[in-house]
Design an enzyme around this catalytic site. Structure first.
Site, mmCIF file in Angstrom:
data_model
loop_
_atom_site.group_PDB
_atom_site.id
_atom_site.type_symbol
_atom_site.label_atom_id
_atom_site.label_comp_id
_atom_site.label_asym_id
_atom_site.label_seq_id
_atom_site.Cartn_x
_atom_site.Cartn_y
_atom_site.Cartn_z
ATOM 1 N N ASN A 10 -3.698 3.151 6.571
ATOM 2 C CA ASN A 10 -3.629 1.909 7.164
ATOM 3 C C ASN A 10 -2.755 0.924 7.452
ATOM 4 O O ASN A 10 -1.687 0.922 6.297
ATOM 5 C CB ASN A 10 -4.216 1.042 5.734
ATOM 6 C CG ASN A 10 -4.635 -0.349 6.228
ATOM 7 O OD1 ASN A 10 -4.300 -1.060 7.228
ATOM 8 N ND2 ASN A 10 -4.970 -1.176 4.943
ATOM 9 N N TRP A 11 -2.409 0.923 8.668
ATOM 10 C CA TRP A 11 -1.360 0.458 8.747
ATOM 11 C C TRP A 11 -1.144 -1.212 8.524
ATOM 12 O O TRP A 11 -0.151 -1.738 9.425
ATOM 13 C CB TRP A 11 -0.329 0.481 10.953
ATOM 14 C CG TRP A 11 -0.529 1.881 11.501
ATOM 15 C CD1 TRP A 11 -0.498 3.018 10.496
ATOM 16 C CD2 TRP A 11 -0.185 2.522 12.161
ATOM 17 N NE1 TRP A 11 -0.051 4.224 11.059
ATOM 18 C CE2 TRP A 11 0.374 3.631 12.687
ATOM 19 C CE3 TRP A 11 -0.558 1.759 13.799
ATOM 20 C CZ2 TRP A 11 0.867 4.651 13.790
ATOM 21 C CZ3 TRP A 11 -0.011 2.314 14.457
ATOM 22 C CH2 TRP A 11 0.351 3.939 14.667
ATOM 23 N N HIS A 100 -10.689 -4.591 2.136
ATOM 24 C CA HIS A 100 -10.019 -4.536 1.953
ATOM 25 C C HIS A 100 -9.415 -5.152 1.142
ATOM 26 O O HIS A 100 -9.492 -6.392 1.770
ATOM 27 C CB HIS A 100 -8.627 -3.956 2.578
ATOM 28 C CG HIS A 100 -7.721 -4.090 2.386
ATOM 29 N ND1 HIS A 100 -6.619 -4.767 2.085
ATOM 30 C CD2 HIS A 100 -6.917 -1.955 2.469
ATOM 31 C CE1 HIS A 100 -5.036 -4.264 1.180
ATOM 32 N NE2 HIS A 100 -5.354 -2.379 1.669
ATOM 33 N N SER A 226 0.256 2.182 -3.741
ATOM 34 C CA SER A 226 1.748 2.389 -3.368
ATOM 35 C C SER A 226 1.366 4.214 -3.679
ATOM 36 O O SER A 226 2.518 4.811 -4.636
ATOM 37 C CB SER A 226 2.391 1.739 -4.690
ATOM 38 O OG SER A 226 2.274 0.857 -4.560
ATOM 39 N N GLY A 247 -0.753 2.692 3.009
ATOM 40 C CA GLY A 247 -0.199 1.515 3.514
ATOM 41 C C GLY A 247 1.148 1.461 4.016
ATOM 42 O O GLY A 247 1.370 2.551 4.577
ATOM 43 N N GLY A 248 2.069 1.015 3.364
ATOM 44 C CA GLY A 248 3.805 1.146 3.164
ATOM 45 C C GLY A 248 3.357 2.574 3.645
ATOM 46 O O GLY A 248 5.007 2.752 4.979
HETATM 47 P P1 PGA Z 1 0.033 0.636 0.117
HETATM 48 O O1 PGA Z 1 -0.910 -0.065 0.561
HETATM 49 O O2 PGA Z 1 -0.324 2.032 0.006
HETATM 50 O O3 PGA Z 1 1.554 0.096 0.996
HETATM 51 O O4 PGA Z 1 0.577 -0.337 -1.323
HETATM 52 C C1 PGA Z 1 -2.157 0.955 0.132
HETATM 53 C C2 PGA Z 1 -2.935 -0.109 1.398
HETATM 54 O O5 PGA Z 1 -3.708 -1.551 0.980
HETATM 55 O O6 PGA Z 1 -4.543 0.205 1.770
#
Ligand code: PGA
Length: 265
Positions: A10-11, A100, A226, A247-248
């Site tokens: 998920n960019w 989301h 995370s 995400g990150g």
């Molecule tokens: P994150 O985001 O890996 O940066 O915690 C996950 C997400 O929101 O799908």
């Protein structure tokens, strides 16, 4: 258990023509050495870059699929700034993230909006997989409300699908992917422990079991919040975690490919 693992990047609202090119080419190069048939892999860039990423993936789109981060539940018309399922189909989208927590919070998406989006995707297309995101806040977790919140978020969608007469259709319903994403773990570096994540994923599976045992065995329930290369192995070793929404760490090709490679073991 014959569920194929599911890994989605998920960019969010990140990227540029230049940065996307570097990221996708680097991911492709590193993936070529380790692809697994047991992982469904999806990259979800901002809509405006779907065409660019589709072209960059080129023939690799067979094993690195393209996804979107949101969709409208309306078919077409006067809905400024929205994107429909039909439009996303033009880009060979394989999955769409829906509900989301950032959209629930910053765009005021309600459980009903989310249910309608999931229904539109399942109903208007035969292939696209909706990824339903659910998760509790830190306050809710600390006051012991996690299961109530999750149950409410999942049941609102399932009830709507029942109303629309598709809940009993295993072929349609098995396309649903559910992502448990505790809000307190998203982008905070605070990951749920493998046991905490598995407990909620198990709870979600049990909710689905009440509808159909067969469906609960087929639906992929993934974890997000995370996820990094240093916690992915522990999390993926849990019986009810079928993959990740990242995400990150998905913005760093090496880190993302490492997460993938932990899922290959
Ligand atoms: P994150 O985001 O890996 O940066 O915690 C996950 C997400 O929101 O799908």
């Amino acid at each position: 258990m014959d569920r194929k693992y599911f890994l989605a990047a998920n960019w969010k609202m990140n990227g540029s023509l230049k940065a996307n090119k570097e990221l996708v080419l680097s991911i492709k190069e590193q993936f070529n050495k380790i692809t697994s048939n047991n992982i469904e892999l999806v990259i979800c860039p901002p809509d405006i870059y779907l065409d660019q990423v589709k072209n960059l993936l080129d023939k690799d789109i067979e094993y690195i699929k393209l996804g979107a981060q949101n969709v409208s539940f309306e078919a077409n018309g006067a809905f400024t700034g929205q994107t429909s399922v039909e439009m996303l189909k033009d880009f060979n989208i394989s999955s769409i993230i829906i509900g989301h927590s950032e959209r629930r919070e910053f765009n005021n998406e309600s459980d009903l909006d989310i249910a309608k989006k999931i229904y539109s995707v399942l109903h208007l297309d035969n292939n696209i997989k909706p990824i339903l995101c659910v998760g509790e806040s830190l306050t809710a977790r600390e006051s012991g409300e996690t299961e109530n919140i999750i149950k409410n978020q999942v049941i609102k969608v399932l009830d709507f699908l029942k109303e629309k007469s598709i809940l009993e259709n295993l072929e349609i319903m098995q396309r649903l992917v559910i992502a448990y994403e505790p809000i307190w773990a998203i982008g905070t570096g605070k990951v749920a422990t493998a046991a905490q994540a598995n407990e909620v994923n198990r709870f979600i599976r049990e909710l689905i079991q009440k509808i159909s045992l067969e469906l609960s065995d087929k639906v992929r329930i993934i974890y997000g919040g995370s996820v990094k290369s240093n916690n992915a192995l522990d999390l993926i070793s849990q019986p009810d975690i079928d993959g990740f929404l990242v995400g990150g760490a998905s913005l760093d090709a090496t880190e993302f490919v490492k997460i993938y490679s932990h899922m290959c073991n």
